[in-house]
Write a protein that holds these residues in place. Structure first.
Motif, PDB file in Angstrom:
ATOM      1  N   VAL A 228       1.522  -5.171   2.109  1.00 20.99           N
ATOM      2  CA  VAL A 228       0.766  -4.814   3.281  1.00 20.99           C
ATOM      3  C   VAL A 228       1.632  -4.080   4.986  1.00 20.99           C
ATOM      4  O   VAL A 228       1.329  -3.531   5.459  1.00 20.99           O
ATOM      5  CB  VAL A 228      -0.325  -6.032   3.905  1.00 20.99           C
ATOM      6  CG1 VAL A 228      -1.057  -6.769   5.544  1.00 20.99           C
ATOM      7  CG2 VAL A 228      -0.964  -7.210   3.005  1.00 20.99           C
TER       8      VAL A 228
ATOM      9  N   THR B 124       0.120  -0.343  -3.701  1.00 22.77           N
ATOM     10  CA  THR B 124       0.294  -1.592  -2.917  1.00 22.77           C
ATOM     11  C   THR B 124       0.350  -2.772  -3.641  1.00 22.77           C
ATOM     12  O   THR B 124       0.754  -3.682  -3.581  1.00 22.77           O
ATOM     13  CB  THR B 124      -0.116  -0.900  -1.745  1.00 22.77           C
ATOM     14  OG1 THR B 124      -0.361   0.094  -1.574  1.00 22.77           O
ATOM     15  CG2 THR B 124       0.151  -2.322  -0.587  1.00 22.77           C
ATOM     16  N   PHE B 125      -1.029  -2.857  -3.916  1.00 23.12           N
ATOM     17  CA  PHE B 125      -1.392  -4.005  -4.514  1.00 23.12           C
ATOM     18  C   PHE B 125      -0.390  -4.417  -5.937  1.00 23.12           C
ATOM     19  O   PHE B 125      -0.398  -5.554  -5.674  1.00 23.12           O
ATOM     20  CB  PHE B 125      -3.249  -3.592  -5.099  1.00 23.12           C
ATOM     21  CG  PHE B 125      -3.688  -5.279  -5.729  1.00 23.12           C
ATOM     22  CD1 PHE B 125      -4.066  -6.309  -5.007  1.00 23.12           C
ATOM     23  CD2 PHE B 125      -3.142  -5.455  -7.244  1.00 23.12           C
ATOM     24  CE1 PHE B 125      -4.770  -7.701  -5.362  1.00 23.12           C
ATOM     25  CE2 PHE B 125      -4.481  -6.274  -7.939  1.00 23.12           C
ATOM     26  CZ  PHE B 125      -4.573  -7.627  -7.273  1.00 23.12           C
TER      27      PHE B 125
ATOM     28  N   HIS C 237       6.878  -6.108   2.523  1.00 23.32           N
ATOM     29  CA  HIS C 237       5.898  -6.420   2.455  1.00 23.32           C
ATOM     30  C   HIS C 237       4.664  -5.572   2.059  1.00 23.32           C
ATOM     31  O   HIS C 237       4.649  -4.640   3.240  1.00 23.32           O
ATOM     32  CB  HIS C 237       5.413  -7.389   3.658  1.00 23.32           C
ATOM     33  CG  HIS C 237       4.332  -8.524   2.903  1.00 23.32           C
ATOM     34  ND1 HIS C 237       3.313  -8.311   2.921  1.00 23.32           N
ATOM     35  CD2 HIS C 237       3.844  -9.627   1.669  1.00 23.32           C
ATOM     36  CE1 HIS C 237       2.121  -9.241   2.500  1.00 23.32           C
ATOM     37  NE2 HIS C 237       3.087 -10.092   1.577  1.00 23.32           N
TER      38      HIS C 237
ATOM     39  N   VAL D 224       1.898  -0.791   4.513  1.00 22.78           N
ATOM     40  CA  VAL D 224       0.717   0.263   4.677  1.00 22.78           C
ATOM     41  C   VAL D 224       0.731   0.055   6.156  1.00 22.78           C
ATOM     42  O   VAL D 224      -0.130   1.444   6.335  1.00 22.78           O
ATOM     43  CB  VAL D 224      -1.152  -0.520   3.719  1.00 22.78           C
ATOM     44  CG1 VAL D 224      -1.815  -0.211   4.753  1.00 22.78           C
ATOM     45  CG2 VAL D 224      -0.077  -0.205   2.677  1.00 22.78           C
TER      46      VAL D 224
ATOM     47  N   LEU E 149      -3.314   2.589  -2.351  1.00 24.23           N
ATOM     48  CA  LEU E 149      -3.851   1.367  -2.350  1.00 24.23           C
ATOM     49  C   LEU E 149      -3.782   0.545  -3.249  1.00 24.23           C
ATOM     50  O   LEU E 149      -2.844  -0.896  -3.648  1.00 24.23           O
ATOM     51  CB  LEU E 149      -4.838   1.417  -1.452  1.00 24.23           C
ATOM     52  CG  LEU E 149      -5.721   1.577   0.054  1.00 24.23           C
ATOM     53  CD1 LEU E 149      -7.050   1.390   0.777  1.00 24.23           C
ATOM     54  CD2 LEU E 149      -4.424   0.850   0.961  1.00 24.23           C
TER      55      LEU E 149
ATOM     56  N   TRP F 173       2.565  -5.593  -4.649  1.00 25.18           N
ATOM     57  CA  TRP F 173       2.050  -6.785  -3.643  1.00 25.18           C
ATOM     58  C   TRP F 173       1.549  -8.272  -5.448  1.00 25.18           C
ATOM     59  O   TRP F 173       3.101  -9.114  -5.806  1.00 25.18           O
ATOM     60  CB  TRP F 173       0.885  -7.152  -3.323  1.00 25.18           C
ATOM     61  CG  TRP F 173       0.888  -8.918  -3.166  1.00 25.18           C
ATOM     62  CD1 TRP F 173       1.353  -9.289  -2.172  1.00 25.18           C
ATOM     63  CD2 TRP F 173      -0.844  -9.255  -4.069  1.00 25.18           C
ATOM     64  NE1 TRP F 173       0.739 -10.796  -1.889  1.00 25.18           N
ATOM     65  CE2 TRP F 173      -0.262 -10.589  -2.748  1.00 25.18           C
ATOM     66  CE3 TRP F 173      -1.162  -9.587  -4.888  1.00 25.18           C
ATOM     67  CZ2 TRP F 173      -1.107 -11.568  -3.170  1.00 25.18           C
ATOM     68  CZ3 TRP F 173      -1.923 -10.207  -4.563  1.00 25.18           C
ATOM     69  CH2 TRP F 173      -2.078 -11.191  -4.024  1.00 25.18           C
TER      70      TRP F 173
END
Lengths: 369, 511
Positions: free
Chosen positions: A303, A216-217, A301, A306, A213, A220
Motif C-alpha cells: 500500500v 500490488t494485491f 509495504h 502505491v 493494482l 501483499w
C-alpha cells in the motif's frame, strides 16, 4: 529498556515520518526556488495543479505512477528476501523486448492472444534477466548489487543493437521497432470510461494501471498470506534461521529475484503496450531506479508503494507543468526536487527517525512509570 | 606513582535491558603483573574490557587507574591514562606500512615525513627495550598475523600505554606465534608494564599469567594465584554451579538405540577439522549430555545431527536408518517429520527470526506442516491459535504473540522455542544450550520439561556449557575436547572435577 521496543506505532512509521521527509524536501526545494527569484508557494501550487488540477493531468500522474508501482514492487519483493535489486531498469527493458517479440510472433491473427502473450512475455523476459544475477549470487556469491547494475548496461546495449538491427522498423532511421499491428495494445482509461458513458480527457493512462493494482494485491497476499511469502521473509531476515527451518536459501534467492524481475519487466506493459505501441530504445527513462526510492518511501509495504508511486507520478507530471509555466525553473530543477525527495526519504531517513524514536521512547517510559 | 594497582574496579556494573552483562565487578590488578581473565562466551569479559577502554560507560561502580577514579567518555581518554588495547580483530589499515599505522592518529602536524622520521627515532628506543624487530616499511597486508599483532602492541606502547589489554590474543595465532607472544608478554612485564590477558583458553592462562580472575554470568566468581590453581579447577569455576538440583528421574530401564553416530568427521566453517571420529549413541528414555569448553566441536556436532552440516566421513543412524553419511544429508524438514526436534544452540542467530512476531516464530521449521499451511496458503487462524496455546502452556510473558520475538526476555523466547519443538511429539530432541541467557525461574521449568520428556521415553541429546546443568539432567555425559569425544561417563560416576579434567583434554573411559 534499550532496544527492546524500539518500533514506532504504525501511524508514525507510515504517516508521520514520510510526511516529515517530504516536507523537508519541499522546504529545501522551496529555498532553491526562492533563490532563483521565483515564488516557492506559487511553484508549489503550480506543481500540485499540474499534477491533479485537471483530468488530463490526473491521467498523466497515474500513468507515471503505474510505472513506479511496477518497479517499486519489484524492488520490495527482492528486499523482503534480503536482496537489493537495482537492476529494475534493465529488467524493464527486457520486459519491453519480451512483449514486443510476443506481439510480432502472433502478428495480427488475434489481438487478444497477442496481448495475453505480451503480458506473459514481459514478465518472463524480466524474470529471465533477473535470473542470471540471481543464480550468480546464489551459487557463486557474486554480489547482486554489482551484477544487476551491470546487467542494466547490457540490457541497454542489447536493446540498442536490436533496434538498429534486426528489430528496426523497415526503412526507419530511429532506434525503434515497427508499429504493433492494429488493435494490439492496452485499452486507454479514457476509452474505457467512454464505454461506460463517462467523459474523460485523453491521457496515456491505460489498463496496465489495473494490472499494477492487481500485482500490488498479489504481492501483499503473497507476502502475508502464503507459505512461500513467509519463507521468503525468513530468508530475507536470517539465512541461518532459514536453513534451520529447512528453507532452501539459494533457491529462494533465485525465485525472489525472478519475481522481482517479472514485476519490473511488466513496467513495459504501461509504456510500450499501453502508450508507444512500438518498442523504443531506453524507454525506461530511469523509472527502474526511481522504483528504489518508491519502495523505500513506501516502507516496502504494497500500500505504501502505491502511495509513494502516486507521489512520484505527481512530481513527474506536476514538475513538467511547473517547468513549462515558470521560465526560471528548468527540467533539471525538477529532477533536483525529485532527487531531494529521494534524499530525504531514503538516504537521510535517520534525520527524523532517530529523534522521533527517542521522543516515543520517552513518552513510553513516562507512561510506564 | 607508588600506587601499586594499575587498574582497580569497584562494584562495576553494566546492564543491557534486563541483562546484567557486568554485575558488581570488583577486581584489582597490581602494577607490573600479567593478569588473566577467563570465562565462557557471554560471561561478560568483552563488556568489562569495553568499559575499561572507554567504549561503554558503566551504569554503576568505579574504575580506578593508578588509584585515581576515571570516567572515560571515549577510548582516547583511556589511552591518555595509559591504557592500550589490542583487539581481537586488528585495527590496522592494510595497505599502509607498519610505521604509517603506528603514527596514524598521532601524526602531530601536516608534514608526514617529519612525523615519520621522528616516530622512527622514538620507536628505536621502544624496540630495543622490548625486543621488537619489525619491518617498519612493509605494508601490513603482506605481513603474517603474528607480526601484525606485534605491530598493534608496539602502536599501543608508542602511545604511552602502561597497561595493555590483550583481547583473545591467541585466537588467530599459530602455536609458534603464540610462543613468541608469550615471550613478548614476559618482556613487557619485566619492563614494568601491566598486561591484562583475556582468553577462554586455560592452558594459556596457566602459561603466562600471575593471577587469574574467573568470570561467569557477569560476575567475578573467583580470583586465584595462577601457581596455586589448575586448569581443571578453572574449567570447573568457569562453567560453575548455577542450580544444584536433582530432577525427579524415573527409572526407564534399557531401551533401544534411537540415534547413533559412527566415526563421524566434519569440517568447520573455517575449513578446519571440527569433528574427529565421533561415535556415540542415544537411547530412548535417556538424556545424553555433551560437555566441553565452547568451540570444541559441539556446535558442529549439533549441526551434523540436525542436517545442517555435511559429514566428511562416517555415518549417522536414526531409528535404524541412515540419515547422513559422506554423500547424503537429510534436510531439516524431513528430519522433523521423522520425529527429530531441534532446539538451536544460538537462539537469536538460528532458533528464531528476531524481527518477526512471536506468532510467526511459533511455526518456524514447521511452516510446511498441514496444520499451518494448505496448498501454499498459511492457515493464519490456526497459527494464531497454536501460538496462543504455546503462550498459555509455557506461561510466556507478556501474553502477546504479536510482539516481535526480540521484545521477549531470553527465558520467554526459549520457552516458546521449546513449546514449538515439543509440539509434534518428537522421538528425539537435540537441544543446544537449553538455558543460555535464560532467567533462573525458567531454567527450572525447562529442566523439568526435559526430564518429563525423558521419562516419557524420548531420546534426548543436550549440549551445554553448564556442567551443573548437565549433571542435573543427564543420564550419561560425553566430554568433547578439540573435536573428539575424550570420554563418556555415567552421571553417577561424574563430578565437576573429573569432567573439568576431561574438558582440558584428559582421556577417561568408563560407562
Amino acid at each position: 529498556m534499550a532496544g527492546a521496543n524500539k518500533k514506532l506505532p504504525l501511524w508514525a512509521e507510515a504517516g508521520l515520518l514520510p510526511t516529515l521527509n517530504l516536507l523537508a524536501a519541499f522546504l529545501v526545494s522551496g529555498l532553491v526556488i526562492w533563490g532563483l527569484g521565483e515564488d516557492p508557494f506559487l511553484a508549489l501550487s503550480l506543481l500540485v495543479d499540474g499534477a491533479f488540477g485537471f483530468q488530463e493531468a490526473i491521467g498523466y500522474t497515474f500513468y507515471y505512477a503505474t510505472n513506479f508501482v511496477f518497479t517499486g514492487l519489484a524492488v520490495s519483493v527482492a528486499y523482503h528476501a534480503g536482496l537489493f535489486n537495482i537492476g529494475g531498469e534493465g529488467q524493464a527493458m527486457l520486459g519491453g523486448l519480451g512483449l514486443t517479440l510476443a506481439v510480432f510472433l502472433v502478428g495480427d491473427t488475434s489481438p487478444f492472444l497477442a496481448i495475453g502473450l505480451a503480458i506473459l512475455g514481459a514478465a518472463v523476459f524480466g524474470a529471465a534477466w533477473a535470473f542470471i544475477p540471481a543464480w550468480l549470487q546464489a551459487k557463486r556469491g557474486s554480489h547482486i548489487v554489482i551484477t544487476t547494475i551491470m546487467f542494466n548496461f547490457i540490457a541497454s546495449a542489447l536493446l540498442a543493437y536490436l533496434l538498429v538491427g534486426p528489430l528496426q522498423r523497415p526503412g526507419g532511421q530511429m532506434p525503434e521497432s515497427a508499429d504493433f499491428p492494429a488493435g494490439v495494445g492496452l485499452v486507454h482509461a479514457h476509452d474505457l470510461l467512454a464505454m461506460m458513458g463517462m467523459e474523460f480527457e485523453q491521457s496515456p493512462l491505460n489498463v496496465s494501471a489495473l494490472i499494477a493494482l492487481a500485482c500490488t494485491f498479489a504481492v501483499w497476499f503473497m507476502l502475508t498470506r502464503t507459505r512461500f511469502g513467509y519463507e521468503l521473509r525468513v530468508v530475507g531476515k536470517n539465512h541461518s534461521a532459514a536453513r534451520f527451518a529447512g528453507i532452501p536459501v539459494a533457491r529462494m534467492t533465485i525465485v525472489a529475484m525472478m519475481l522481482s524481475g517479472a514485476l519490473a519487466g511488466m513496467m513495459g506493459l504501461n509504456e510500450i503496450l499501453g502508450e508507444q505501441l512500438r518498442l523504443i530504445g531506453n524507454f525506461t527513462l530511469g523509472y527502474g531506479f526511481v522504483g528504489i526510492a518508491v519502495a523505500f518511501m513506501g516502507r516496502n509495504h504494497p500500500v505504501g508503494i502505491v502511495l509513494a508511486a502516486i507521489l512520484f507520478g505527481a512530481l513527474y507530471q506536476g514538475g513538467a507543468e511547473l517547468a513549462f509555466e515558470m521560465p526560471n525553473i528548468t527540467r533539471d530543477l525538477i529532477v533536483m526536487i525529485q532527487g531531494l525527495v529521494i534524499l530525504f526519504a531514503g538516504a537521510m531517513e535517520h534525520l527524523f527517525r532517530d529523534p522521533i524514536e527517542r521522543l516515543f521512547m520517552r513518552f513510553r517510559a513516562r507512561e510506564a512509570a | 606513582m607508588d600506587q601499586p594497582f594499575a587498574i582497580e574496579t569497584r562494584g562495576l556494573s553494566k546492564h543491557f535491558g534486563d541483562v546484567r552483562a557486568n554485575d558488581e565487578l570488583s577486581l584489582i590488578i597490581p602494577k607490573g603483573t600479567v593478569h588473566g581473565i577467563v570465562g565462557e562466551n557471554g560471561a561478560g569479559k568483552s563488556t568489562l574490557l569495553k568499559m575499561l577502554f572507554g567504549f561503554y560507560r558503566p551504569d554503576g561502580g568505579d574504575i580506578l587507574v593508578r588509584g585515581e577514579v576515571v570516567r572515560f567518555q571515549n577510548p582516547m581518554e583511556a589511552m591518555g591514562k595509559g591504557i592500550g588495547m589490542v583487539h581481537q580483530h586488528f585495527m590496522l589499515v592494510e595497505p599502509f606500512t607498519i610505521l604509517e599505522n603506528i603514527i596514524l592518529g598521532s601524526e602531530g602536524g601536516a608534514d608526514l615525513n617529519a612525523a615519520k622520521a621522528k616516530a622512527r627515532e622514538d620507536l628505536k628506543e621502544l624496540e630495543e627495550k622490548f625486543g621488537f624487530d619489525l619491518p617498519f616499511d612493509e605494508p601490513v597486508e603482506r605481513l603474517s598475523v603474528g607480526v601484525r599483532q606485534r605491530a598493534e602492541i608496539l602502536k599501543a606502547l608508542y602511545r604511552g600505554a602502561e597497561t595493555l589489554i590483550l583481547d583473545e590474543p591467541t585466537a588467530v595465532l599459530t602455536p609458534q606465534e603464540t610462543e613468541q607472544l608469550f615471550g613478548l608478554v614476559r618482556q613487557l612485564k619485566a619492563q614494568g608494564k601491566t598486561v591484562l590477558f583475556v582468553t577462554h583458553k586455560l592452558n594459556e592462562i596457566m602459561a603466562v599469567t600471575d593471577d587469574v580472575t574467573v568470570m561467569r554470568a557477569g560476575k567475578v566468581v573467583a580470583v586465584r594465584k595462577t601457581n596455586e590453581t589448575s586448569a581443571a579447577e578453572l574449567a570447573e569455576l568457569m562453567v560453575g554451579a548455577k542450580v544444584a538440583r536433582e530432577a525427579a528421574r524415573a527409572e526407564t530401564g534399557e531401551h533401544k538405540v534411537r540415534l547413533s553416530l559412527n566415526g563421524v568427521y566434519a569440517s568447520g566453517d573455517r575449513g578446519h577439522t571440527a569433528l574427529t571420529d565421533i561415535s556415540l549413541e542415544v537411547h530412548d528414555g535417556e538424556v545424553l549430555g555433551v560437555a566441553g569448553v565452547a568451540g570444541n566441536g559441539q556446535t558442529e556436532l549439533l549441526e551434523v545431527i540436525t542436517g545442517l552440516r555435511r559429514l566428511a566421513r562416517g555415518r549417522i543412524w536414526y531409528d535404524g536408518a541412515v540419515i547422513a553419511d559422506e554423500k547424503t544429508t537429510t534436510d531439516p524438514i524431513t528430519l522433523r517429520r521423522m520425529g527429530v526436534a531441534h532446539v538451536a544452540e544460538d537462539r537469536l542467530k538460528t532458533g528464531v527470526v528476531e524481527s518477526m512476531s512471536a506468532r510467526e516464530n511459533a511455526i518456524l521449521g514447521y511452516q510446511r506442516e498441514a496444520d499451518f499451511s494448505r496448498r501454499g496458503l498459511l492457515k493464519l487462524k490456526e497459527i494464531a491459535k497454536r501460538a496462543a496455546g504455546y503462550f498459555e502452556s509455557q506461561d510466556v510473558r507478556p501474553r502477546n504473540p504479536n510482539l516481535p520475538i526480540s521484545s521477549f526476555s531470553g527465558g520467554n523466547q526459549q520457552k516458546l522455542v521449546i513449546a514449538r519443538e515439543i509440539s509434534r511429539a518428537p522421538q528425539l530432541m537435540i537441544i543446544g544450550q537449553p538455558t543460555r541467557g535464560v532467567d533462573i525461574g525458567a531454567v527450572t521449568k525447562i529442566h523439568d520439561q526435559i526430564t518429563e520428556l525423558r521419562n516419557a521415553g524420548k531420546a534426548i541429546l543436550v549440549v551445554s556449557a553448564d556442567l551443573d546443568e548437565l549433571l542435573a539432567i543427564s543420564d550419561r555425559i560425553a566430554v568433547m575436547c578439540e573435536g573428539e569425544i575424550v570420554g563418556t561417563l555415567k552421571v553417577e560416576d561424574s563430578d565437576e572435577q573429573t569432567l573439568g579434567l576431561m574438558m582440558a583434554g584428559e582421556k577417561r573411559n568408563a560407562g
